[in-house]
Enzyme design. Structure first.
Site, short mmCIF file in Angstrom:
data_model
loop_
_atom_site.label_atom_id
_atom_site.label_comp_id
_atom_site.label_asym_id
_atom_site.label_seq_id
_atom_site.Cartn_x
_atom_site.Cartn_y
_atom_site.Cartn_z
N LYS A 42 -8.69 41.27 46.06
CA LYS A 42 -8.80 41.19 47.52
C LYS A 42 -9.29 42.49 48.15
O LYS A 42 -10.04 42.47 49.13
CB LYS A 42 -7.45 40.80 48.13
CG LYS A 42 -6.31 41.73 47.79
CD LYS A 42 -4.98 41.20 48.28
CE LYS A 42 -3.85 42.17 47.99
NZ LYS A 42 -3.68 42.43 46.56
N CYS A 65 47.95 84.76 26.55
CA CYS A 65 48.28 86.05 27.14
C CYS A 65 47.05 86.86 27.53
O CYS A 65 47.19 87.95 28.10
CB CYS A 65 49.14 86.86 26.17
SG CYS A 65 48.35 87.09 24.54
N CYS A 82 40.31 90.04 12.82
CA CYS A 82 41.71 90.46 12.71
C CYS A 82 42.66 89.30 12.95
O CYS A 82 43.69 89.17 12.27
CB CYS A 82 41.99 91.60 13.70
SG CYS A 82 41.18 93.16 13.27
N CYS A 139 64.88 27.11 2.99
CA CYS A 139 65.75 26.61 1.93
C CYS A 139 66.63 27.73 1.37
O CYS A 139 66.46 28.91 1.73
CB CYS A 139 64.93 25.96 0.83
SG CYS A 139 63.90 27.15 -0.06
#
Length: 1635
Positions: free
Chosen positions: A322, A1470, A1478, A1598
């Site tokens: 188109k 800590c 180490c 049984c």
């Protein structure tokens, strides 16, 4: 005087009284163009050549032997059709030699427009040659145009030539109407008809199934539609040829009159016949028939509609033709073409490309300037071309200058579905114009627009629908494998997926170009830079390209494929069905194509149908300004196609008032002088205001440049990290200034083009001349700096933002209140500045939103705005910085930001959370089994902080609970954990989040497992079962298995089987479901059917035609028994059979049924079974209307053979308490299902499909894969044997579980880098690169990689290398902010050494430095000495800049080795710093020495236990296991067990020894069975075996009991036997009963 009595020309002289020699002023106009007999036929204006006949030869000059050259009477020139090209002498010579009569002379030209020149003396020879040349051209033998130049002009010659050419062309055209091309397509029509006939015959056969019938019917419909389309194209072609023939009849000019039977003429020829043009019409028409564009079949209908109707909406899918064909149809036919035909496009590049395409298709059909393009607006543009392509913005500007759009007869608005702001405004204005210009035609074209809405808007105009594209497009859904953004945070990861897919297509598909869609200009340019593939030319497509750059897409690149990267309007890829379909159509415009959608099919189904119009989504400043400029006083009442919200119009109006473009007078808005200037400029009002204000301040050039830069602000700067990477990759580079200043060179070129366009516009529209120099000096601070800032603020008064006071919140936008960050490329970030107030150019949305084009200003400047700003600046100041939290993981620091009033509250809250986390770290434990092996004991140990055994569980009590929730995404994990923490009195010690991959589908709601320090705490937590939490009930169950990495998975998963038995009695008849076409055949087969020795009667059901009723069935028979008989009696397919049943009978309770089923199954289970819960039975309570009782039996997967035997025996049995017809039916197929998460499925999809395909060869097994909407999948495995199900499931699980990364170098401390942002980005990058999925388990520090074995191997290798390199680089980093350093440290470093730290490189040769501006870090590529030098330099700058407190540079020593810390490790509990080696040595020492537990921090006076998270980071898995064994040995050592012997975990005897040494079990040392005796007290169903003394128990059934020693015991008298038969004989003979 010449003698006419004799002549070399054999034509006789005219008799007396005959016609006189023709003079050029006789009966001819003076216009030389009218002397053309054919194309190029022209007279020579020389008085010596006016005679009809040539002169007689004179005796002196005209003798045969004379050397005087005679002037030819006629010249035929062969012209090239189009642009001059080199001639081919051989071809031309052959063409000339084929003429009926040879020319007197000929000449071939190798260059120029003329290819050859032929001379003749006689007219007959000339006429014969011209006709031969045209005939051979029509036959396709050559492409030259013959042009006659007569030196002697006779009117009859021209008439004779024209009549001969008419006959020649008419014969040729008539031949085409029945020629080979038409026959070819007629043959295709016949072929389609034959196929339709065959299909109709197949559809009439009785043995077709319903499904087959509909398939054939659909195929037939498609063939009929295809045949109809071909017929229409043939009819259109013949009609066009007929139109051309009518043009050739007697020179009649055919107009655009409409005939009732023929419609409009598709060709209109005016003036003299141009044979070359007519031939091009013919050639183009043949090509149209061959190409077969859908619009061609509807040409007559479309032209008729346009001729008869003023407005039309044309809907045609992408590829229908188109955009290129309609303008040619109108131009050829002359309909609505008395003036220019204008076709608008939303984008420049579309207008340019379409104009070029139409010119190429219609070459030779129109004049040279008949098709033009106006990509930009200029008031000097004229509508003097037949066809004009332009942007809708350009036509809008023309409308503002000329509201009648004079010179235009037809307007085509293309791509109307995009509904851009300009398109909607143009449609609204054209609606008004159509009422004033009745002769104007409007065609609105689109592929996906809402046609009804447009039709209703334009007075209910007609809608014409075209059929779809003519080339198929195969659509494939390929979901993205990753989500998120790159490390820079600017480029979405799906861009990498686009490039990956493009590379894959290039590699696997040989032909065709590639078109990829991205969502922004930045993405397009990034993709262009990063795509690498051989023989590929990458071409960007976006709105900011210059005209020259746009034209690159049309160039040919021989031997190379083109990859187009196009920007689309949507921010987040395709969001609308219409857009997705249109883009898919691009692949099928010229040939069959493929479309790859990087999302799932379910995502496509969830998309909205159409895009919301842009007028409802963007700022309406320019639109409102144009509307007001048209004299419309009330914008709210303007007739929009889709009216924007009143709020949006008011906002735009306020902005225009703020800019001074409009003022309000008497309640009506009017344009100011500046507003009128802005309308003429046609640019965004804020930029126009900025330019005009700069002009008034004498800064003309500055205003122009500033507006151009702001128009391209989103891509003007490049991030420094990106520039550094490119600097390493590209050695030879252009635009050094751009590189050195982090400027995007392409954007600068676009700015330059914008400046050029604005200069032209200002000169032509406003008569403003822009100087070529700048007055403002960027190197000096002058008063003009303040002027420019004030101008920017006044132009962008709505784009003001205030710094919130915290980096994470960023800036608060004044009008919206939202918090956004500065763009990473902002120079303010480079220098570490955070100005309080900024004005910005725009908000850039990528993955996050950013402020771009930022300018800082003082708060006091807001008071100078006139009119005042639309926000309360004082109120914003008052709420600056409320609360902020910043966590620095590397330095273990939490920074809090809050007002003085709220600081304590914030501090208390954060402290509470930190303390909770600290407690969890301290309590964290690992579940460790006491023994590994097939007969492993359920005894467990909790191994926690300090490497201590926190709890030892040997009573088989549970320590963990499994937590389920219907929606685990509706709450934070912390909320749930705090709930369990409070309820269990702080005993949570381990958390394992559940992973979705490879789990049973009934566990999809599982949140995870929580482990507690004590069994009592776990039991208390289980009491939360059923508690309402986050909108749903919690499900908390004791954990049956452990998820810890130390436990072994079962070889086979559980196998489930379904059983059922009828609860309603049969009525004696049943119903067969079958295909409708098979009903009669089945009735014939069942005419003498016998079921259970009884004849049955069969007939068609009265209610359903596809059902058969069977009467006379024995009521004790089951469906399964009848089914086998039915299948043997007929070869036709029976879909289903069921008995019609009556009322339900009384059945045993569900509990009784469960026990009865267990009794039936238990004989097949192994004696002395070591597995717990090897078989579970669940009978479901039936609903009132249900026909069957249903039960589910779950077997331990390791007992699949026993399960198969049990189910085989169970088939057809009747449970105690049930009637004889209530026979058990076991499921013939066993099922198992596995779920796979979307992330894993995306990367193993190919391997999974291959694996499932291999299962198709397994006899009796079926596998089904179901994809979910979220991208995950579920695999259903069915088989007729439990072992088969288990084995197939195991293969699938192995694929889904991926491979675990194991490498000796990957210590826990290195793996912890994956917690960081860089680590996360590394995993994402590797996922994209290797097409894998990487999962990092944060609890166990394990990494799993999913994907193909090869890809996973590559990913693992790269991950290990990258992590090791990253870990090494992290050791060489210098931080520019933190304790003791000034806040502007990075700014000072950049000032001293430059943004790229080149000055620092000069001080420390050999080192490479990278500045991370986001985290204020200098990364060093070198050694530790270089790092130390950098730290010293930074410290000197800090000391020199300010009077700071002395920064300690003392060396940090390790508390263990008392040396300087190397390869430091900071403990979590800590925060003390140690050497990594180490700490490892300390743990190994504890392994060797039993007295070293608990393992604590070695710093003096600390003694905090080393947390489990530290142990996992420091030690390998093997070392951690050794530490656990050593801790367990230390636990046993105090109670007398030799330490070395306690570590013997090889033999099961260790479990006994361990239990015997614990204090809790010493009371049972003398009598190991004391606990069993305690349990037996008071229980009548428990006795002791008379042979072995083992405790035996009888629950039901049984009086025969079998002991584990193999003896068969009588429960009544405890007599024992060697076999069950002897025991039963004893029961009958002695006790007279067996129960």
């Amino acid at each position: 005087m010449r003698n006419f009595s004799s002549s070399s020309n054999h034509r006789q002289p005219p008799p007396s009284g005959a016609r006189k020699p023709y003079h050029r002023n006789n009966n001819r106009p003076s216009d030389p163009n009218n002397h053309r007999f054919v194309s190029g036929f022209q007279a020579v204006n020389n008085p010596n050549y006016r005679r009809r006949f040539p002169p007689a030869p004179s005796t002196a000059l005209g003798s045969a032997g004379s050397d005087v050259i005679r002037r030819p009477n006629f010249i035929i020139q062969l012209l090239h059709d189009y642009s001059p090209s080199p001639s081919e002498p051989n071809n031309l010579q052959a063409l000339i030699s084929q003429l009926d009569t040879s020319p007197e002379s000929s000449r071939i030209f190798t260059t120029g427009k003329i290819a050859a020149s032929l001379t003749f003396q006689e007219w007959n020879q000339t006429l014969s040659s011209i006709l031969h040349l045209w005939r051979s051209r029509l036959d396709g033998s050559h492409h030259y145009t013959p042009m006659l130049i007569p030196n002697i002009i006779v009117p009859s010659d021209a008439v004779e030539l024209e009549q001969n050419l008419k006959t020649l062309f008419s014969t040729h055209i008539a031949g085409l109407m029945g020629g080979e091309l038409v026959k070819k397509w007629q043959k295709k029509i016949n072929e389609k008809s034959d196929e339709i006939t065959k299909l109709s015959a197949q559809m009439g056969k009785r043995n077709n199934s319903v499904r087959r019938f509909y398939e054939l019917n659909d195929t037939k419909k498609a063939l009929i539609a295809e045949r109809s389309t071909i017929s229409k194209r043939l009819r259109e072609f013949k009609g066009a040829m007929g139109s051309l023939l009518r043009c050739l009849e007697d020179g009649v000019v055919i107009g655009n009159e409409v005939e009732e039977d023929k419609g409009v003429e598709v060709f209109r020829v005016e003036g003299e016949l141009d044979w070359k043009r007519i031939h091009q019409f013919v050639l183009r028409e043949c090509k149209r028939l061959e190409d077969g564009l859908p619009i061609y079949a509807y040409r007559q209908e479309i032209l008729t509609r346009i001729h008869c109707e003023q407005i039309m909406v044309l809907i045609g899918e992408t590829g229908s033709g188109k955009s290129t064909q309609l303008v040619q149809f109108l131009s050829d036919s002359g309909i609505a073409a008395n003036e220019s035909i204008v076709c608008t496009q939303p984008r420049k590049i579309a207008a340019i490309s379409l104009a070029k395409r139409v010119r190429e298709e219609s070459i030779g059909c129109y004049n040279d300037n008949s098709v033009t393009c106006y990509p930009t607006f200029s008031s000097a543009q004229q509508f003097d071309s037949k066809v004009i392509y332009m942007t809708d913005h350009c036509l809008l500007q023309h409308y503002m200058n000329d509201r009648n759009l004079s010179g235009i007869s037809c307007i085509i608005v293309d791509e109307a579905h995009e509904r851009s702001l300009n398109t909607d405004l143009l449609l609204a204005l054209l609606k008004d114009l159509l009422g004033r210009r009745v002769g104007l035609r409007l065609v609105i074209m689109s592929a996906t627009a809402n046609a009804n809405q447009l039709s209703d808007y334009f007075f209910g105009c007609g809608i014409f629908h075209l059929e779809g594209r003519n080339f198929p497009v195969h659509i494939k859904y390929v979901p993205c494998t990753t989500e998120g953004t790159y490390g820079s945070g600017m480029i979405p990861t799906y861009v990498s997926d686009v490039l990956r897919m493009a590379a894959e297509v290039h590699k696997t598909k040989k032909e065709g170009n590639i078109l990829a869609f991205l969502t922004s200009q930045m993405e397009v340019e990034w993709a262009c830079d990063h795509f690498e593939a051989p023989n590929v030319v990458v071409l960007p497509l976006h709105g900011k390209l210059s005209f020259e750059e746009q034209c690159h897409v049309f160039q040919n690149y021989p031997g190379k494929r083109k990859l187009y990267l196009q920007q689309i309007l949507q921010r987040h890829r395709s969001q609308f069905v219409s857009s997705a379909n249109q883009r898919a159509g691009r692949a099928g415009r010229t040939e069959p194509g493929r479309c790859y959608r990087l999302y799932t099919a379910s995502d496509f189904e969830l998309m909205a149908p159409n895009q919301e119009p842009e007028i409802r989504r963007v700022h309406l400043g320019i639109a409102v300004l144009r509307i007001l400029a048209l004299g419309i006083k009330n914008v709210q009442s303007f007739d929009f196609v889709d009216a924007p919200s009143p709020k949006a119009i008011d906002s735009a109006t306020r902005n225009l008032v703020q800019l001074g473009a409009i003022v309000e007078k008497n309640g009506v808005f009017e344009l100011t002088d500046e507003g009128r200037y802005l309308v003429k400029l046609g640019i965004e009002p804020r930029l126009g205001k900025l330019m005009l204000t700069c002009f008034h301040s004498g800064l003309r050039r500055e205003g122009l440049v500033l507006a151009a830069v702001m128009a391209n602000a989103s891509s003007i700067f490049a991030g420094w990290e990106v520039m550094m990477i490119k600097r390493k990759l590209i050695v030879l580079r252009k635009n050094n200034w751009c590189w050195e200043n982090s400027i995007n060179a392409k954007s600068m070129r676009r700015c330059q083009d914008t400046v050029f366009e604005l200069e032209i516009c200002l000169k032509k529209e406003l008569a403003v001349i822009i100087p070529s120099y700048l007055i403002w000096d960027p190197h000096k601070s002058t008063e003009r700096d303040k002027i420019l800032k004030a101008i920017i603020l006044s132009s962008l008064a709505e784009n003001v933002a205030m710094y919130s006071g915290h980096d994470q919140l960023g800036y608060e936008v004044a009008l919206t209140g939202q918090h956004v960050q500065l763009h990473p490329s902002c120079s303010l970030l480079i220098f570490g500045e955070k100005p309080s107030w900024v004005v910005f150019g725009e908000l850039l949305s990528v993955n996050n939103q950013y402020l771009v084009c930022v300018t800082a200003f003082d708060f006091e400047s807001l008071a100078t705005l006139d009119p005042p700003p639309l926000f309360d600046a004082s109120l914003m100041e008052s709420r600056k910085l409320q609360v902020g939290v910043e966590v620095n993981v590397d330095q273990n620091v939490i920074l809090l930001f809050a007002s003085s009033v709220d600081m304590q509250k914030v501090l208390d809250f954060v402290t509470e959370v930190v303390e909770c986390e600290k407690k969890w770290l301290l309590n964290e434990c690992m579940e460790k089994p006491l023994f590994h092996g097939r007969k492993a004991s359920p005894s467990m140990a909790l191994f926690g902080a300090g490497a201590e055994i926190k709890h030892l569980e040997v009573d088989k009590r549970y320590l963990s609970v499994d937590v389920f929730h219907s929606n685990v995404n509706t709450f934070y994990d912390m909320e749930l954990l705090m709930l369990f923490e409070d309820y269990s009195n702080g005993s949570v010690c381990s958390v394992n989040k559940s992973q979705a991959s490879g789990k049973e589908t009934d566990e999809k709601e599982k949140w995870g497992k929580i482990t507690f320090l004590t069994p009592d705490a776990a039991r208390k937590a289980a009491e939360l079962d059923g508690l309402k939490f986050a909108g749903s009930s919690l499900k908390v169950l004791p954990s049956q298995t452990s998820i810890g990495g130390d436990h072994k998975m079962f070889s086979f998963p559980a196998v489930k089987a379904k059983v059922n038995w009828p609860r309603r009695v049969s009525k004696g008849f049943g119903i067969i479901k079958c295909n409708l076409v098979d009903v009669r055949s089945i009735l014939d087969d069942f005419s003498s059917l016998v079921i259970a020795d009884k004849y049955v009667r069969c007939e068609v059901s009265r209610k359903c035609n596809d059902s058969i009723m069977i009467y006379g069935i024995d009521k004790d028979l089951s469906e399964a028994e009848i089914w086998d008989i039915l299948c043997l009696a007929t070869e036709r397919k029976i879909h289903d059979f069921f008995l019609v049943r009556g009322d339900a009978v009384e059945n045993p309770t569900c509990d009784a049924c469960e026990k009865a089923l267990l009794r039936e199954i238990s004989p097949f289970m192994p004696k002395g079974n070591p597995y717990t819960n090897c078989c579970q039975v669940q009978v479901f309570e039936p609903e009132p209307r249900e026909t069957f009782m249903k039960a589910l039996i779950t077997f331990d997967g390791r007992l699949h053979l026993e399960a198969a035997k049990a189910l085989e025996q169970l088939e057809g049995k009747v449970l105690p308490g049930c009637l004889s017809w209530q026979k058990i039916r076991c499921q013939q197929q066993f099922h198992s299902s596995i779920s796979c998460s979307s992330s894993v499925y995306a990367v193993i999809k190919k391997q999974l499909n291959s694996l499932l395909e291999s299962f198709s060869h397994v006899k009796g097994a079926d596998c089904f894969l179901e994809e979910n909407e979220n991208g995950s999948c579920r695999i259903r495995i069915s088989a007729n044997a439990t072992k088969t199900v288990a084995e197939l499931r195991r293969s699938v699980e192995e694929l889904m579980n991926g491979s675990t990364v194991k490498h000796a170098s990957l210590t826990p401390s290195i793996l912890q880098h994956l917690f960081s942002r860089d680590g996360i980005n590394l995993m994402r990058s590797l996922q994209r690169e290797t097409r894998t999925y990487i999962f990092f388990d944060r609890h166990s520090l394990n990494v799993r990689i999913f994907g193909s074995s090869y890809d996973a191997s590559v990913a693992q290798q790269k991950l290990i290398q990258s992590l090791l390199s990253y870990h090494e680089s992290k050791q060489l980093e210098v931080r520019l902010r933190g304790r003791g350093l000034p806040p502007d440290m990075m700014k000072e470093v950049v000032k001293k050494f430059g943004p790229d730290l080149h000055g620092l490189k000069e001080k420390i040769p050999g080192a490479e430095f990278t500045l991370n501006t986001r985290h204020h870090i200098i990364s060093i590529r070198g050694d530790k000495e270089m790092k130390q030098k950098v730290e010293e330099i930074v410290l000197e700058i800090a000391k020199a800049g300010r009077d700071l407190a002395e920064i300690s540079d003392s060396k940090v020593t390790c508390p263990i080795c008392l040396c300087e810390v190397e390869d430091g490790y900071r403990l979590e509990g800590c925060s003390h710093l140690f050497c990594h080696l180490c700490l490892v040595e300390q743990c190994e020492s504890a392994i060797r020495n039993s007295g070293s537990f608990p393992v604590c921090c070695a710093r003096q006076y600390c003694k905090a236990p080393i947390l489990l998270t530290d142990l996992k980071s420091l030690l390998s898995t093997e070392k951690l296991e050794e530490l656990f064994r050593a801790s367990l040995g230390a636990l046993l050592h105090p109670v007398g067990v030799p330490f070395g012997f306690a570590l013997l975990l090889i033999a099961p005897l260790f479990i006994v020894l361990l239990i015997a040494t614990l204090p809790k079990y010493r009371e049972f040392k003398e009598d190991p069975d004391s606990s069993l005796k305690e349990w037996c007290k008071g229980k009548d169903q428990v006795k002791t075996c008379p042979v072995c003394g083992y405790t035996i128990e009888k629950t039901d059934g049984c009086n025969h009991v079998e002991c584990k020693c193999g003896r068969h015991v009588c429960w009544v008298c405890l007599e024992f036997f060697s076999s069950s038969d002897n025991c039963y004989s004893h029961l009958r003979a002695v006790h007279m009963t067996i129960t």
